[in-house]
Design an enzyme around this catalytic site. Structure first.
Site, mmCIF file in Angstrom:
data_model
loop_
_atom_site.group_PDB
_atom_site.id
_atom_site.type_symbol
_atom_site.label_atom_id
_atom_site.label_comp_id
_atom_site.label_asym_id
_atom_site.label_seq_id
_atom_site.Cartn_x
_atom_site.Cartn_y
_atom_site.Cartn_z
ATOM 1 N N ALA A 120 0.772 -1.213 0.000
ATOM 2 C CA ALA A 120 0.000 0.000 0.000
ATOM 3 C C ALA A 120 0.803 1.263 0.000
ATOM 4 O O ALA A 120 0.281 2.296 0.325
ATOM 5 C CB ALA A 120 -0.911 -0.016 1.209
ATOM 6 N N LEU A 156 -3.728 -5.383 6.198
ATOM 7 C CA LEU A 156 -2.620 -4.457 6.002
ATOM 8 C C LEU A 156 -3.037 -3.306 5.106
ATOM 9 O O LEU A 156 -3.589 -3.534 4.020
ATOM 10 C CB LEU A 156 -1.433 -5.195 5.369
ATOM 11 C CG LEU A 156 -0.294 -4.329 4.808
ATOM 12 C CD1 LEU A 156 0.371 -3.523 5.913
ATOM 13 C CD2 LEU A 156 0.728 -5.198 4.078
ATOM 14 N N SER A 157 -2.786 -2.075 5.535
ATOM 15 C CA SER A 157 -2.971 -0.879 4.722
ATOM 16 C C SER A 157 -4.409 -0.763 4.230
ATOM 17 O O SER A 157 -5.315 -0.600 5.039
ATOM 18 C CB SER A 157 -1.960 -0.885 3.583
ATOM 19 O OG SER A 157 -1.903 0.389 2.999
ATOM 20 N N ALA A 158 -4.655 -0.857 2.905
ATOM 21 C CA ALA A 158 -6.035 -0.819 2.429
ATOM 22 C C ALA A 158 -6.829 -1.966 3.038
ATOM 23 O O ALA A 158 -8.011 -1.814 3.377
ATOM 24 C CB ALA A 158 -6.078 -0.892 0.905
#
Length: 508
Positions: free
Chosen positions: A19, A169-171
């Site tokens: 990301a 994770l992230s998005a």
């Protein structure tokens, strides 16, 4: 934001890239389609997973156009937990399965894992749509597809419906936060790794602002966003772990503070830590307990880490993952998340080992009016240690020391420690007692020097209209950026005063 075509091409050629391109995804987003969804390699349809990553077709309603993959140890018994693990941008389910460490602990502790996968048909960079209210809300789009996967897996494995968890994770972390708010009746807990608060953005246009800067909302306002995702629901609420690198330039570290504010408000427990501990990899663990003294929200801040999932390759019980692009070597976040959720409980893992021995040498160290320091001897075979205050677990650590904070002054506390590995938990150590100092005697000064931006991201100050103010005292510190620096003294838990002229400050 200007991004060159050659820059996009370089990002897309990194098979495990995640990301760092999440901001680009917010710009290009769901408005762009580019062919069929990416498929993870080496996956095949099967009615049940049996020690390999396998694709599942026909799992139910799929309005989000996602693909379901799953992993479970062979001969998994009924009643085991279930984990949903969401990859980051440009990744696949196979990437996350191979590098995140979830496979290791599924085998070690005994649970199934669902790996949802999005693809370029949904988003040109294969990002989950955490910023799209038509896709990330209860009963809609990707959120509804993940809920269908959970229902299918629960039926397939006979999973314990009270022990279903989601991480990302992230998005994927942003969608995980949305799912915890959308389906608090489904998920008992979650973990948001380098992600965003639930419903931070409801349009693509607002996504970049969430990633890069404080939204200047109060904890009550953040909590309201989560509660509004499933109106009328009154609890119990999911227990939430938050992981963030302090040097993340893709998802600003203030997002971790905002996540902390959001979920402590949902729980109604405030933002004063119950305890803190220093873990491996330069990681600070801050725990916020519920009314019964059980951790409800845990914040893990990894010093110097950029944007990605914290991993620690190796064969030790507390080690996991494969280092690479956006899998960053520091600490095994998957292991500590599993401990927080209780996945390591005795009887769930098999593993062929015996519980560790009882810790010895428990000793009281530094005592202040609001904290007690503890240390003990290492136990062979222990992956972690659990600390109990007055018979209630208050924290876990992989080391042999722990500082219990947020205590009342002039109060007597009793502590024990247990050792934990995949086979279970030892008996409690011999108890020790400690009495906190009188509140009339100030604790030793603790000072922090840094930029206004670093103070805000570390939770020592807050931003109002671009100006930083010290938490507690409310003293103005100037513009919230890296060009203005101050020294702050923490005079009591969560209360900071300016101490540029020396620590301790002249007036306390």
């Amino acid at each position: 934001m200007h991004v060159s075509t050659s820059g996009i091409r370089r990002v897309l050629t990194r098979a495990t890239a995640s990301a760092a391109v999440i901001a680009l995804a917010a710009v290009l987003g769901a408005a762009v389609t580019a062919g069929p969804a990416t498929a993870a390699p080496a996956a095949s349809a099967a009615p049940a997973a049996s020690g390999t990553l396998q694709q599942v077709s026909g799992f139910g309603s799929n309005p989000g156009n996602l693909t379901m993959y799953e992993y479970a140890p062979a001969n998994l018994p009924a009643g085991a937990p279930l984990v949903v693990a969401l990859h980051g941008c440009t990744q696949t389910a196979s990437d996350y399965y191979a590098d995140s460490g979830w496979q290791k602990y599924a085998d070690l502790w005994g649970f199934a894992v669902v790996f949802p996968q999005t693809g370029t048909a949904n988003n040109i960079l294969s990002c989950f749509s955490w910023f799209d209210s038509g896709k990330d809300t209860r009963g809609q789009g990707e959120a509804a597809s993940v809920a269908s996967m959970v229902g299918h897996a629960e039926s397939q494995y006979g999973s314990d419906t009270h022990r279903v968890f989601v991480t990302g994770l992230s998005a994927g972390g942003g969608l995980a936060a949305d799912l915890l708010a959308d389906y608090p009746d489904v998920f008992a807990g979650g973990a948001v790794d380098s992600g965003l608060p639930a419903q931070c953005a409801t349009t693509q246009a607002a996504a970049s602002g969430c990633q890069s800067a404080s939204q200047n909302l109060t904890p009550a306002q953040w909590g309201a966003k989560a509660r509004a995702s499933d109106p009328g629901y009154g609890g119990p609420w999911p227990r939430v772990a938050i992981w963030q690198g302090t040097s993340d330039t893709t998802v600003a570290p203030v997002n971790a503070t905002e996540l902390r504010d959001q979920w402590t408000d949902v729980w109604g427990i405030g933002q004063t830590p119950s305890s803190t501990a220093t873990l491996t990899g330069g990681t600070t663990q801050t725990i916020y307990n519920d009314g019964s003294g059980k951790p409800a929200v845990e914040l893990y801040q990894v010093s110097g880490m950029g944007h990605g999932l914290a991993v620690d390759p190796g064969s030790g019980t507390a080690q996991c993952g494969t280092a690479g692009a956006y899998f960053l070597q520091s600490i095994c976040s998957t292991y500590y998340t599993g401990l927080f959720w209780g996945l390591d409980a005795a009887g769930t893992g098999g593993g062929g080992t015996t519980p560790p021995g009882v810790p010895s040498g428990l000793t009281v160290g530094t005592v202040t009016s609001s904290s007690v320091g503890l240390s003990w001897g290492a136990v062979s075979g222990a992956g972690s240690y659990a600390v109990y205050r007055n018979g209630t677990k208050v924290g876990s650590t992989s080391g042999t020391s722990y500082t219990d904070t947020g205590l009342a002054a002039a109060t007597r506390y009793t502590y024990t420690v247990t050792a934990v590995n995949q086979a279970g938990e030892s008996a409690a150590s011999a108890a020790v007692t400690a009495t906190t100092a009188s509140g009339s005697t100030p604790p030793p000064a603790q000072c922090f020097t840094g930029s206004n931006y670093s103070h805000v991201t570390a939770g020592r100050a807050h931003d109002v209209g671009g100006v930083a103010y010290a938490n507690g005292s409310g003293q103005s510190m100037g513009l919230d950026n890296v060009f203005y620096s101050h020294t702050l003294e923490e005079t009591s838990p969560g209360y900071y005063v300016l101490a540029d002229s020396g620590c301790p400050a002249a007036v306390r």
